[in-house]
Design a protein around this motif. Structure first.
Motif, mmCIF file in Angstrom:
data_model
loop_
_atom_site.group_PDB
_atom_site.id
_atom_site.type_symbol
_atom_site.label_atom_id
_atom_site.label_comp_id
_atom_site.label_asym_id
_atom_site.label_seq_id
_atom_site.Cartn_x
_atom_site.Cartn_y
_atom_site.Cartn_z
ATOM 1 N N TRP A 64 6.108 -1.787 5.975
ATOM 2 C CA TRP A 64 5.475 -2.503 7.076
ATOM 3 C C TRP A 64 6.492 -3.478 7.652
ATOM 4 O O TRP A 64 7.206 -4.145 6.911
ATOM 5 C CB TRP A 64 4.249 -3.263 6.584
ATOM 6 C CG TRP A 64 3.222 -2.366 5.986
ATOM 7 C CD1 TRP A 64 3.198 -1.887 4.699
ATOM 8 C CD2 TRP A 64 2.099 -1.799 6.644
ATOM 9 N NE1 TRP A 64 2.126 -1.064 4.519
ATOM 10 C CE2 TRP A 64 1.420 -1.000 5.701
ATOM 11 C CE3 TRP A 64 1.588 -1.896 7.930
ATOM 12 C CZ2 TRP A 64 0.268 -0.300 6.015
ATOM 13 C CZ3 TRP A 64 0.429 -1.201 8.224
ATOM 14 C CH2 TRP A 64 -0.212 -0.411 7.285
ATOM 15 N N GLU A 108 0.822 -1.208 0.000
ATOM 16 C CA GLU A 108 0.000 0.000 0.000
ATOM 17 C C GLU A 108 0.859 1.262 0.000
ATOM 18 O O GLU A 108 0.582 2.234 0.690
ATOM 19 C CB GLU A 108 -0.986 -0.021 1.172
ATOM 20 C CG GLU A 108 -1.929 -1.210 1.113
ATOM 21 C CD GLU A 108 -2.823 -1.341 2.336
ATOM 22 O OE1 GLU A 108 -2.627 -0.604 3.324
ATOM 23 O OE2 GLU A 108 -3.722 -2.193 2.286
ATOM 24 N N LYS A 109 1.972 1.189 -0.718
ATOM 25 C CA LYS A 109 2.915 2.297 -0.889
ATOM 26 C C LYS A 109 3.555 2.743 0.425
ATOM 27 O O LYS A 109 3.962 3.890 0.576
ATOM 28 C CB LYS A 109 2.253 3.472 -1.596
ATOM 29 C CG LYS A 109 1.765 3.106 -2.981
ATOM 30 C CD LYS A 109 1.142 4.280 -3.671
ATOM 31 C CE LYS A 109 0.645 3.827 -5.042
ATOM 32 N NZ LYS A 109 -0.002 4.887 -5.777
ATOM 33 N N SER A 110 3.669 1.808 1.385
ATOM 34 C CA SER A 110 4.295 2.099 2.674
ATOM 35 C C SER A 110 5.151 0.919 3.106
ATOM 36 O O SER A 110 5.027 -0.179 2.578
ATOM 37 C CB SER A 110 3.230 2.348 3.747
ATOM 38 O OG SER A 110 2.490 3.507 3.460
ATOM 39 N N SER A 155 9.108 9.959 5.877
ATOM 40 C CA SER A 155 7.720 9.670 6.242
ATOM 41 C C SER A 155 7.642 9.400 7.736
ATOM 42 O O SER A 155 8.643 9.105 8.379
ATOM 43 C CB SER A 155 7.188 8.459 5.457
ATOM 44 O OG SER A 155 7.949 7.312 5.754
#
Length: 100
Positions: free
Chosen positions: A30, A26-28, A93
């Protein structure tokens, strides 16, 4: 999902422990992280242990890039180190999540 291969040594060793798993989803970023093992079972500082783990992982990454792309491992290590310090000083981020 494109899961990485478990190393043969980890499969052979009944005492093996997975301590870090990282995904891009999800473009992040984890992560699943096992913390406390060194402090609780070996009386070793978690910070020192994780520093060693991250340094060893850096060397493995540099060696892989050297093998796959003919990159100079020592230059790669320095570039990773600099990117690591830059990211700690000025994150690209926010880190979010929880500890289970």
């Amino acid at each position: 999902m494109h899961e990485m291969t478990v190393p043969a040594a980890a499969l052979r060793d009944p005492e093996s422990v997975e301590v870090l798993r990282v995904w891009i989803a999800e473009k992040s970023l984890w992560c699943s992280i096992k913390v406390g093992m060194y402090r609780e079972t070996m009386n070793v500082s978690e910070e020192k242990a994780w520093g060693t783990i991250l340094a060893d992982a850096t060397r493995h990454i540099a060696n892989a890039l050297a093998k796959e792309y003919e990159a100079d491992a020592s230059i790669t290590i320095e570039r990773i180190r600099q990117a690591f310090l830059n990211e700690l000083a000025d994150p690209t981020s926010k880190v979010s999540g929880d500890f289970v």
